[in-house]
Motif scaffolding. Structure first.
Motif, short mmCIF file in Angstrom:
data_model
loop_
_atom_site.label_atom_id
_atom_site.label_comp_id
_atom_site.label_asym_id
_atom_site.label_seq_id
_atom_site.Cartn_x
_atom_site.Cartn_y
_atom_site.Cartn_z
N SER A 169 11.88 3.37 -3.77
CA SER A 169 11.43 4.52 -2.99
C SER A 169 10.77 4.11 -1.68
CB SER A 169 10.46 5.38 -3.80
OG SER A 169 9.32 4.62 -4.19
N MET A 170 10.85 2.83 -1.33
CA MET A 170 10.26 2.34 -0.09
C MET A 170 11.13 2.74 1.10
SD MET A 170 7.41 0.74 -0.84
CE MET A 170 7.01 1.77 -2.26
N PRO A 171 10.57 2.82 2.31
CA PRO A 171 9.15 2.63 2.63
C PRO A 171 8.33 3.89 2.30
CG PRO A 171 10.34 3.17 4.61
CD PRO A 171 11.37 3.06 3.53
N VAL A 172 7.03 3.70 2.13
CA VAL A 172 6.11 4.80 1.89
C VAL A 172 5.17 4.92 3.08
CG1 VAL A 172 4.18 5.59 0.47
CG2 VAL A 172 6.20 4.61 -0.61
N LEU A 173 5.16 6.08 3.70
CA LEU A 173 4.26 6.32 4.82
C LEU A 173 2.97 6.95 4.31
CD1 LEU A 173 6.65 7.71 7.58
CD2 LEU A 173 5.68 5.42 7.38
N ILE A 174 1.85 6.46 4.79
CA ILE A 174 0.53 6.97 4.43
C ILE A 174 -0.10 7.55 5.69
CG2 ILE A 174 -1.74 6.40 3.48
CD1 ILE A 174 -0.42 3.94 2.18
N GLY A 175 -0.58 8.78 5.61
CA GLY A 175 -1.21 9.36 6.79
C GLY A 175 -1.62 10.80 6.60
N ARG A 176 -2.09 11.39 7.67
CA ARG A 176 -2.60 12.76 7.63
C ARG A 176 -1.48 13.79 7.71
NH1 ARG A 176 -5.36 12.43 11.91
NH2 ARG A 176 -4.34 14.02 13.17
N SER A 177 -0.32 13.40 8.22
CA SER A 177 0.78 14.33 8.36
C SER A 177 1.32 14.77 7.00
CB SER A 177 1.91 13.69 9.17
OG SER A 177 3.06 14.51 9.16
N PRO A 178 1.61 16.07 6.85
CA PRO A 178 2.20 16.54 5.58
C PRO A 178 3.55 15.90 5.28
CG PRO A 178 1.37 18.38 6.90
CD PRO A 178 1.35 17.17 7.78
N GLU A 179 4.18 15.33 6.30
CA GLU A 179 5.48 14.70 6.10
C GLU A 179 5.38 13.31 5.47
OE1 GLU A 179 7.41 14.68 9.85
OE2 GLU A 179 7.47 16.86 10.04
N CYS A 180 4.16 12.76 5.39
CA CYS A 180 3.98 11.44 4.78
C CYS A 180 4.17 11.52 3.27
CB CYS A 180 2.59 10.90 5.11
SG CYS A 180 2.37 10.43 6.84
N ALA A 181 4.71 10.45 2.69
CA ALA A 181 4.90 10.41 1.23
C ALA A 181 3.57 10.42 0.50
CB ALA A 181 5.70 9.17 0.85
N PHE A 182 2.54 9.81 1.11
CA PHE A 182 1.20 9.84 0.53
C PHE A 182 0.27 10.42 1.60
CE2 PHE A 182 -2.81 8.44 -1.22
CZ PHE A 182 -2.60 8.49 -2.60
N CYS A 183 -0.06 11.69 1.45
CA CYS A 183 -0.83 12.41 2.47
C CYS A 183 -2.32 12.29 2.20
CB CYS A 183 -0.41 13.87 2.49
SG CYS A 183 -1.15 14.82 3.84
N VAL A 184 -3.09 11.97 3.24
CA VAL A 184 -4.54 11.81 3.14
C VAL A 184 -5.20 12.67 4.22
CG1 VAL A 184 -6.48 10.21 3.16
CG2 VAL A 184 -4.25 9.46 2.29
N ASP A 185 -5.92 13.69 3.81
CA ASP A 185 -6.55 14.62 4.74
C ASP A 185 -7.95 14.12 5.09
OD1 ASP A 185 -7.21 16.73 6.33
OD2 ASP A 185 -7.46 18.18 4.71
N ASN A 186 -8.03 13.34 6.15
CA ASN A 186 -9.30 12.77 6.59
C ASN A 186 -9.24 12.61 8.10
OD1 ASN A 186 -11.11 10.39 7.39
ND2 ASN A 186 -11.80 10.76 5.29
N SER A 187 -10.31 12.95 8.81
CA SER A 187 -10.30 12.93 10.27
C SER A 187 -10.13 11.53 10.85
CB SER A 187 -11.58 13.56 10.82
OG SER A 187 -12.73 12.84 10.38
N ARG A 188 -10.47 10.49 10.10
CA ARG A 188 -10.33 9.12 10.60
C ARG A 188 -8.94 8.54 10.34
NH1 ARG A 188 -14.91 6.59 12.08
NH2 ARG A 188 -14.03 4.53 11.67
N VAL A 189 -8.12 9.31 9.64
CA VAL A 189 -6.77 8.85 9.30
C VAL A 189 -5.79 9.38 10.34
CG1 VAL A 189 -4.95 8.93 7.57
CG2 VAL A 189 -7.33 8.77 6.86
N SER A 190 -4.94 8.52 10.86
CA SER A 190 -3.91 8.92 11.82
C SER A 190 -2.80 9.68 11.10
CB SER A 190 -3.32 7.69 12.51
OG SER A 190 -4.30 6.99 13.23
#
Length: 303
Positions: A211-232
């Motif tokens: 299932s790679m690659p896995v994108l991590i970020g604030r965008s809802p389109e990321c596979a692993f979404c992180v809602d934090n203001s310091r996260v791009s």
């Protein structure tokens, strides 16, 4: 008389030479560094660029055509790989950081000045090991084939500038190259097949190598979404190749890794490290910083 013209400005900075002098000694280290900078200058000339000046362990050059600067940057990185491969073991610490910006420059007494010079120089602060970063002004002037070699990154805030700058990274065959890591005492981690990511105390999600690659970020389109203001929006990327998982930072605030059982923290700024065992990933700050988003990771080895 000052001469103004549009040019692509390149900075190439060779880093790791300080450790080289410590491991190889002054004479041998100086020979490696001098030969490397000389080769970089030859590559500039080959692609119809002009070296404005050498800067200790690097150089500044200008090109009339942006695509020539891009081709020169690619060849520089390939040349460094060959030098490192054929040099004493201490030379493996050498990394090349290359940046480029396009715009009007003013030539005065053999030197160059202008906004493009300032932007290219300050972009070096954000370049990772063996990375080539260019601004949108360069990217827009490239041919379609050359544009496909680049990946768009988050807008960066450069030192001394109010408006953020759109930046693109040259993809240098990342699936074939061994990513850099700041830990050398784990030279042969076991072949990995899955990775579990968990935010805070949640059960987490397991991502297999398929299932790679896995994108991590604030965008809802990321596979692993992180809602934090310091996260791009697109903060980091996990890839799987050569039997291992590799974490690459592509953010504004950095990514920080601390492995279980090791108090040191790996700081990634546009750089890559190999993940092994388990540990913590701080997005936008160190794991100990309460403002950062904290991920727990665990490598699940094949049976």
């Amino acid at each position: 008389m000052p001469l103004a013209r549009d040019r692509t400005v390149m900075f190439a900075d060779l880093r790791g030479s300080t450790g080289l002098y410590g491991s190889l000694g002054n004479t041998q280290a100086a020979e490696v560094v001098t030969r490397t900078v000389g080769l970089l200058s030859q590559v500039v000339a080959k692609h119809e660029g002009a070296v404005v000046k050498t800067l200790g362990d690097g150089l500044m050059a200008v090109f009339a055509k942006p695509w020539r600067a891009v081709n020169a940057a690619y060849e520089m990185q390939e040349s460094l790989r060959r030098i490192v491969t054929g040099s004493p073991s201490g030379a493996t610490a050498l990394c090349l950081y290359i940046t480029a910006a396009h715009g009007e420059i003013v030539e005065v007494d053999g030197d160059c000045f202008g906004d493009a010079v300032n932007v290219a120089a300050r972009l070096l602060d954000h370049a990772g090991d063996n990375e080539v970063l260019i601004t949108e002004s360069v990217y827009e002037r490239l041919r379609a084939d050359d544009r496909r070699r680049f990946k768009s990154l988050e807008k960066l805030h450069l030192r001394g500038r109010v408006e953020p700058c759109r930046v693109y990274r040259l993809e240098l065959g990342r699936d074939d190259a061994a990513p850099s890591t700041l830990f050398t005492d784990f030279a042969d981690p076991p072949v990995s097949e899955g990775i579990r990511l968990a935010l805070d105390e949640t059960p987490g999600t397991v991502f297999g190598s398929h299932s790679m690659p896995v994108l991590i970020g604030r965008s809802p389109e990321c596979a692993f979404c992180v809602d934090n203001s310091r996260v791009s929006r697109s903060h980091a990327r996990i890839e799987w190749h050569s039997g291992h998982f590799h974490l690459t930072d592509q953010s504004s605030n950095g990514t920080f890794v601390r492995f279980t059982g090791n108090p040191e923290t790996v700081v990634l700024r546009r750089a890559t490290c190999t993940l092994h065992g388990s540990g913590l990933i701080g997005l936008g700050g160190a794991p100990a910083d309460p403002r950062s988003a904290l991920l727990h990771f665990e490598i699940i080895a094949s049976q």
